[in-house]
Scaffold this motif. Structure first.
Motif, mmCIF file in Angstrom:
data_model
loop_
_atom_site.group_PDB
_atom_site.id
_atom_site.type_symbol
_atom_site.label_atom_id
_atom_site.label_comp_id
_atom_site.label_asym_id
_atom_site.label_seq_id
_atom_site.Cartn_x
_atom_site.Cartn_y
_atom_site.Cartn_z
ATOM 1 N N ASN A 111 -15.583 -10.100 2.571
ATOM 2 C CA ASN A 111 -16.806 -9.672 1.913
ATOM 3 C C ASN A 111 -17.707 -10.907 1.804
ATOM 4 N N HIS A 112 -18.896 -10.831 2.388
ATOM 5 C CA HIS A 112 -19.822 -11.972 2.396
ATOM 6 C C HIS A 112 -20.068 -12.509 0.976
ATOM 7 N N LEU A 113 -20.130 -11.592 0.009
ATOM 8 C CA LEU A 113 -20.371 -12.004 -1.382
ATOM 9 C C LEU A 113 -19.173 -12.774 -1.928
ATOM 10 N N GLY A 115 -17.366 -14.653 -0.041
ATOM 11 C CA GLY A 115 -17.556 -15.977 0.563
ATOM 12 C C GLY A 115 -18.406 -16.851 -0.347
ATOM 13 N N HIS A 116 -19.558 -16.312 -0.797
ATOM 14 C CA HIS A 116 -20.408 -17.076 -1.731
ATOM 15 C C HIS A 116 -19.640 -17.358 -3.028
ATOM 16 N N ALA A 117 -18.951 -16.338 -3.541
ATOM 17 C CA ALA A 117 -18.317 -16.443 -4.867
ATOM 18 C C ALA A 117 -17.235 -17.516 -4.904
ATOM 19 N N VAL A 136 -26.927 -15.812 -6.598
ATOM 20 C CA VAL A 136 -28.359 -15.574 -6.379
ATOM 21 C C VAL A 136 -28.708 -15.830 -4.918
ATOM 22 N N SER A 137 -28.983 -14.740 -4.184
ATOM 23 C CA SER A 137 -29.312 -14.888 -2.766
ATOM 24 C C SER A 137 -30.518 -14.017 -2.448
ATOM 25 N N GLY A 138 -30.727 -13.795 -1.146
ATOM 26 C CA GLY A 138 -31.866 -12.980 -0.748
ATOM 27 C C GLY A 138 -31.661 -11.509 -1.056
ATOM 28 N N THR A 298 -26.588 -21.741 1.107
ATOM 29 C CA THR A 298 -27.182 -20.768 2.023
ATOM 30 C C THR A 298 -26.089 -20.293 2.986
ATOM 31 N N ASP A 299 -26.381 -19.194 3.688
ATOM 32 C CA ASP A 299 -25.337 -18.567 4.500
ATOM 33 C C ASP A 299 -24.718 -19.543 5.491
ATOM 34 N N ASN A 300 -23.394 -19.509 5.585
ATOM 35 C CA ASN A 300 -22.666 -20.419 6.477
ATOM 36 C C ASN A 300 -21.285 -19.825 6.747
HETATM 37 ZN ZN ZN Z 1 -25.556 -14.863 1.668
#
Ligand code: ZN
Ligand code: KG4
Length: 346
Positions: A111-113, A115-117, A136-138, A298-300
């Motif tokens: 889950n991309h979120l 990944g951020h989390a 907080v993202s786009g 940012t996305d990576n």
């Molecule tokens: Zn993202």
């Protein structure tokens, strides 16, 4: 020691990375599509998917050769399986499936979120569960409590725009270009954050949710009035956004008494004014504060590979099946109550 290949293609960055369980980013490559989308003032899904399809395979080849490893030496292939623009997510996920099948390597659908989390834990070994997370993202604007891998409780979300979206729309109104967040941050450096009276939507509300649509409309009115310069509007907008975030977090944190760490993740976490305000807030709450370095905000693909490392380390780990679907929506806390007025954002 585990080594995971991560693949990210859910929005407008094509990325691949190799990360190990010692938190080393062994190799990574990232191709931004900013130039492809700039003429349209936003991400065009069809253009994004085509660009991922062209760039991803050679990029993975490049990352493996940078590190001097083969797919067979990877313990898993982790790919973003959602949420995001579905065409791009499918390119990344199908690529990962084909590589997993050909090399007999476990597939992990991320889950991309998530990944951020989990990205703050890649950057900083001090970050232990549980922690409070401002994501907080786009596309997302949430406050979550993270109790472990896969264990997320949402305390707040936005009822309209995400914070990154508000930065992007402000940049568009001010003619600062795309992507908007960094452009607004840059312009704000020359402006006075008190110059333009702007609203702080939701501030004072007992529930910690966000709203940014009214702030964006006020930015548009301030701009159209002709009374203010772009730098003053940018600085005043950024200050209003920061005031909203700290007020909302204050409410949410008061409901997480046993949590002593605050982390921020997602593209907007790259913003220095946001980071500084959160650091002060964390101090006021006697909490440890951590923000990943801007390149990990940012996305990576490093954060996707790291989420794979975290999943691999779980006693309950099982690879995902090769027929797993790409998901345009995929909330971190599926049990969270829908919020009145909330739009389509998960
Ligand atoms: Zn993202
Ligand atoms: O996490 P991300 O790269 O992609 C999504 O998953 O959405 O976040 C992108 C968002 C965009 O809205 C962008 O304008 C914003 O993060 N952003 C920033 C900054 N850098 C990126 N916003 C404010 N200040 C920045 N320096």
């Amino acid at each position: 020691m585990a080594l995971v290949l991560g693949i990210e293609s859910s929005c407008d960055e094509t990325a691949a990375a190799l990360v190990d369980s010692d938190r080393r980013i062994v190799a990574q490559r990232i191709a931004s599509q900013d130039a492809d989308h700039a003429p349209y003032g936003g991400v065009v899904p069809e253009i994004a998917a085509r660009a991922h399809a062209e760039r991803l395979a050679p990029m993975i080849e490049g990352v493996l050769s940078d590190a001097g490893v083969t797919l067979a030496e990877c313990d898993a292939i982790a790919a973003t399986a959602g949420p995001g623009l579905i065409g791009g997510v499918m390119v990344g996920l199908v690529t990962a499936k084909a590589l997993a099948m050909a090399s007999d390597t476990p597939l992990i659908a991320i889950n991309h979120l998530e990944g951020h989390a989990l990205s703050p834990r890649l950057a900083d070994p001090r970050i232990a569960f549980p922690y409070a997370l401002l994501l907080v993202s786009g596309g997302h604007c949430q406050i979550l409590r993270v109790d472990g891998v896969g264990q997320y409780r949402r305390f707040a979300t936005t009822i309209d725009d995400a914070l990154g979206e508000a930065f992007d729309k402000t940049a568009k109104i001010l003619g600062l270009g795309f992507p908007g967040g960094p452009a607004v941050e840059q312009a704000a450096k020359e402006g006075d954050p008190k110059a333009v009276p702007l609203p702080r939507p939701m501030v004072g509300s007992g529930e910690p949710h966000f709203s940014f649509a009214g702030l964006k409309s006020a930015v548009l009115r301030a701009h159209d009035s002709g009374k203010y310069g772009a730098a003053d509007i940018a600085a005043s907008f950024q200050q209003a956004a920061v005031d909203c975030v700290t007020d909302r977090l204050h409410i949410a944190l008061s409901r997480m008494d046993d949590v002593d760490t605050l982390v921020v993740a997602g593209g907007v976490a790259a913003n220095a004014t946001v980071r500084a305000a959160l650091e002060t807030l964390a101090q006021d709450h006697s909490m440890l504060f951590a923000a990943p370095p801007p390149k990990l905000c940012t996305d990576n693909a490093a954060m996707i590979a790291w989420a794979g490392i975290e999943r691999l380390a779980m006693p309950t780990f099982a690879p995902d099946p090769l027929d797993i679907s790409a998901r345009p929506r995929w909330p971190l806390d599926p049990g969270a109550e829908p919020v009145r007025g909330a739009g389509v954002k998960a």
